[in-house]
Scaffold this motif. Sequence first.
Motif, PDB file in Angstrom:
ATOM      1  N   MET A  15       0.832  -1.204   0.000  1.00 13.00           N
ATOM      2  CA  MET A  15       0.000   0.000   0.000  1.00 13.00           C
ATOM      3  C   MET A  15       0.870   1.258   0.000  1.00 13.00           C
ATOM      4  O   MET A  15       0.627   2.186  -0.766  1.00 13.00           O
ATOM      5  N   PHE A  16       1.877   1.256   0.869  1.00 17.63           N
ATOM      6  CA  PHE A  16       2.760   2.420   0.940  1.00 17.63           C
ATOM      7  C   PHE A  16       3.386   2.694  -0.425  1.00 17.63           C
ATOM      8  O   PHE A  16       3.490   3.841  -0.865  1.00 17.63           O
ATOM      9  N   GLU A  17       3.771   1.618  -1.101  1.00 19.31           N
ATOM     10  CA  GLU A  17       4.412   1.769  -2.404  1.00 19.31           C
ATOM     11  C   GLU A  17       3.450   2.360  -3.434  1.00 19.31           C
ATOM     12  O   GLU A  17       3.878   3.022  -4.376  1.00 19.31           O
ATOM     13  N   HIS A  18       2.165   2.105  -3.271  1.00 19.51           N
ATOM     14  CA  HIS A  18       1.187   2.620  -4.230  1.00 19.51           C
ATOM     15  C   HIS A  18       0.745   4.052  -3.929  1.00 19.51           C
ATOM     16  O   HIS A  18       0.010   4.648  -4.713  1.00 19.51           O
ATOM     17  N   LEU A  19       1.145   4.600  -2.784  1.00 20.92           N
ATOM     18  CA  LEU A  19       0.788   5.998  -2.487  1.00 20.92           C
ATOM     19  C   LEU A  19       1.473   6.931  -3.489  1.00 20.92           C
ATOM     20  O   LEU A  19       2.553   6.633  -3.989  1.00 20.92           O
ATOM     21  N   ASP A  20       0.833   8.062  -3.768  1.00 18.56           N
ATOM     22  CA  ASP A  20       1.480   9.057  -4.633  1.00 18.56           C
ATOM     23  C   ASP A  20       2.723   9.618  -3.936  1.00 18.56           C
ATOM     24  O   ASP A  20       2.767   9.700  -2.711  1.00 18.56           O
ATOM     25  N   LEU A  21       3.665  10.032  -4.741  1.00 22.09           N
ATOM     26  CA  LEU A  21       4.931  10.515  -4.214  1.00 22.09           C
ATOM     27  C   LEU A  21       4.772  11.633  -3.167  1.00 22.09           C
ATOM     28  O   LEU A  21       5.401  11.565  -2.100  1.00 22.09           O
ATOM     29  N   PRO A  22       3.926  12.660  -3.403  1.00 25.12           N
ATOM     30  CA  PRO A  22       3.792  13.717  -2.382  1.00 25.12           C
ATOM     31  C   PRO A  22       3.249  13.175  -1.058  1.00 25.12           C
ATOM     32  O   PRO A  22       3.608  13.673   0.011  1.00 25.12           O
ATOM     33  N   VAL A  23       2.385  12.134  -1.133  1.00 27.07           N
ATOM     34  CA  VAL A  23       1.816  11.553   0.084  1.00 27.07           C
ATOM     35  C   VAL A  23       2.895  10.744   0.820  1.00 27.07           C
ATOM     36  O   VAL A  23       3.039  10.856   2.045  1.00 27.07           O
ATOM     37  N   GLN A  24       3.666   9.971   0.074  1.00 28.01           N
ATOM     38  CA  GLN A  24       4.785   9.232   0.680  1.00 28.01           C
ATOM     39  C   GLN A  24       5.724  10.196   1.389  1.00 28.01           C
ATOM     40  O   GLN A  24       6.185   9.960   2.506  1.00 28.01           O
TER      41      GLN A  24
END
Lengths: 451, 451
Positions: free
Chosen positions: A61-70
């Motif tokens: 799931m973390f990997e699928h988050l958008d870059l700004p959210v990560q």
Amino acid sequence: MRSALFIPELRELMAARDHETIREVFADLHPADGAEVVSGLEPHEMLDILAIIGNRTSIEMFEHLDLPVQKACLEKADPKAILPFIEGMSSDDRVDLIKEVEPEIADRLMPLMAQAERDDIRRLLAYEEGTAGAIMTTEYASVDKDITGAEALNRLRTQAPNKETVYYVYVVDQDRRLKGFVTLKDILLARPIQTIEEIMEEDVISVSIDENVEEVADRISHYDFLAIPVIDHDQRLVGIVTVDDILDVVEEEATEDIYHLAAAGRPLDYLHTGIFKIARERILWLFILVLTGFVAGAVMQKFQSQLTAVIALVFFIPVLSGTGGNAGTQTTTVIIRGLATGELEMTDVFRILFKEIRIALLVGLAMGILTAFRAVLTSPDPKLIIPLSLTVGLAMVGCVVLAISAGVMLPVFFKKIGLDPALMSGPFISSLMDVFTLLLYLSLAAAILPL
Amino acid sequence: MRSALFIPELRELMAARDHETIREVFADLHPADGAEVVSGLEPHEMLDILAIIGNRTSIEMFEHLDLPVQKACLEKADPKAILPFIEGMSSDDRVDLIKEVEPEIADRLMPLMAQAERDDIRRLLAYEEGTAGAIMTTEYASVDKDITGAEALNRLRTQAPNKETVYYVYVVDQDRRLKGFVTLKDILLARPIQTIEEIMEEDVISVSIDENVEEVADRISHYDFLAIPVIDHDQRLVGIVTVDDILDVVEEEATEDIYHLAAAGRPLDYLHTGIFKIARERILWLFILVLTGFVAGAVMQKFQSQLTAVIALVFFIPVLSGTGGNAGTQTTTVIIRGLATGELEMTDVFRILFKEIRIALLVGLAMGILTAFRAVLTSPDPKLIIPLSLTVGLAMVGCVVLAISAGVMLPVFFKKIGLDPALMSGPFISSLMDVFTLLLYLSLAAAILPL
């Protein structure tokens, strides 16, 4: 959308400490959808949810988050708590994230990681943006050439959990030089005692570490590959680029071309970028275009006496410069997109120009007759009907031919001298055409009208 | 490029009947490259070469030829000789080709094919262009849920040669209803005695047969899939769409958007389309734009007395209408692309509008000051310096704010009423802005200038 619906429920479950239900909800969702759902939460809530879900799912799931959210998560999180997510990411996504965050945060995180991973990150960070090296992952499956297909299957079983793909398998020697390539399908179809060497393809199609991502995308698309190996200057295998990353590249490249064609500067993360930065991207081009507008004004000033004598001449300026600009925009767009997708080649340029000039005569004639007819209706003085409609009609044909020729030649010229042809945007060609259309139109007026 | 180099050599080898060397040359090339090489030949030569190469390679080469080249071959070839190529193609490419050729040619070919293939073609032909059904292939790998992983591997071995991919395997019941999904990696990682039912994912993410290809592309890209199953209205599995086809879709959709944004009509196969057909695509939009140009002319005619009194007013028309058009083009492009990629949502519209208006004030002010300064230099009469530069500067700010607001609202409005927002092209907004810029500018002139 989906996210907005879940948020209140999720917050309730969190408040009630009903971890069981939270885990069930996310177990039923694809990690990509789970990521979309939690994206609506605040970073600290997101981290709590991920901690509750735990295991492999939360990492995916973390990997699928958008870059700004990560990035927001990383900035808020305790480095120790976030470490498993960073370590679990595929190497290309991890480096993209490290590039985004402030150096202090990266510096706090790096010492916590294993030596091998630190080295991997440092190596990947060094590759220039927009090259194969910058988008590749180092998690590829590889086998020795001397083992049998059956043994290879067993090796792949142990490698599979940590590799970006096991469907394409690369064969390397002791120095990591790329010697061959087999697909999992080939291995499956081979007799179990056949060695990898017997079934592998020796002429491996690869890309070089510093090749442009567009080139990588073209090659993957041309060969219908699922992944392509990336080699360094000593022919050593250093990574692979997978087709899912290429899908993103193709979309990003198209966005960039679209922005260039509209003279809108570089694409920015719209919702997260301040107005000054957005305005700066656009103002540079507008500034250039305003200057060409001043030149167009100067042309008019030069023909001031004609304009004053027959003010009706002025009424046709919008339609003439508009049509010139639009015809030029259409053509430059067709040419630039054709060059970008490979539909058109630089060697075709004279054939294209010849074709476009014939199109221009057709289009120009149709528009010229229409405009001349309009001039007949507008003419303030019966004496002027014929010379005015002749001037306007001829100017229309001329400006369309001129605009279309410029629409072919300018992007081709830009490409020839090594610049991005998409810089020859519609607005730029339109502004340039304003100047030439006015020159042509008012010169014709001076010659034809009885002043 | 590559093709042009090989052609003379290939013709020599053909003349010398050196079939051995020809086979060697193509054995060393990837079929995609082989196809590129023979594309430079005449259709009858191409067919001869393919016959010489023979076996699976020639079929793969044929499949990699561009559609117009395949079509030319089919039109020239003896139906019996071309049959193996048509039968060997994957079902989606085959239907694309059948759609292209004249009905007579299809009618000659169809009776030669096996019943199952004829039915397959008829079924696929029925799906509407631009839907999942029209781009899917029917060659997917499937297994029963009751067999073990080891048995499944054996089944896949027999299916592999004829399937588009064996890496994604679908589980169906007797009525072909989609019950589950496993990857070859899952099967490889499972214990050999585990059944497919135990390891399969039951919540299969799929697309419906009549869903739009853009939707299919979004889903494949969102989940990073290699393929996605296509189901009919009774939940029956009817085909799959693979990621390599989606790469083409993404590129085609981007081309379509780019053409729309430039008001250039629909994309055509440029090199193979006649000038009348190309001109027709472009003329429709130019015609509409010429009419708005006439409206702009009529606005000027209404303010004839002001223009005649102060001819210097005319000199600022190109820069004002140009800047309005360009600022509108930039904005509409950012909005339309954002909506297309999903970066912006319709629910964000007021937030975007508010942001754009602030950007517009920044940009407008910068351009307004620049233009007003230019008016100071141009003014024909010292008395007019202040009113003229005030008129020009205010008009610039106003037209930029107007253009940027239109650039947000018009595509959003188009999307709201169910039309493609990309129809709100740069040229269209520019032409529209011509009218409103002139109205604003000349009204300001009438109010401010001492006439």
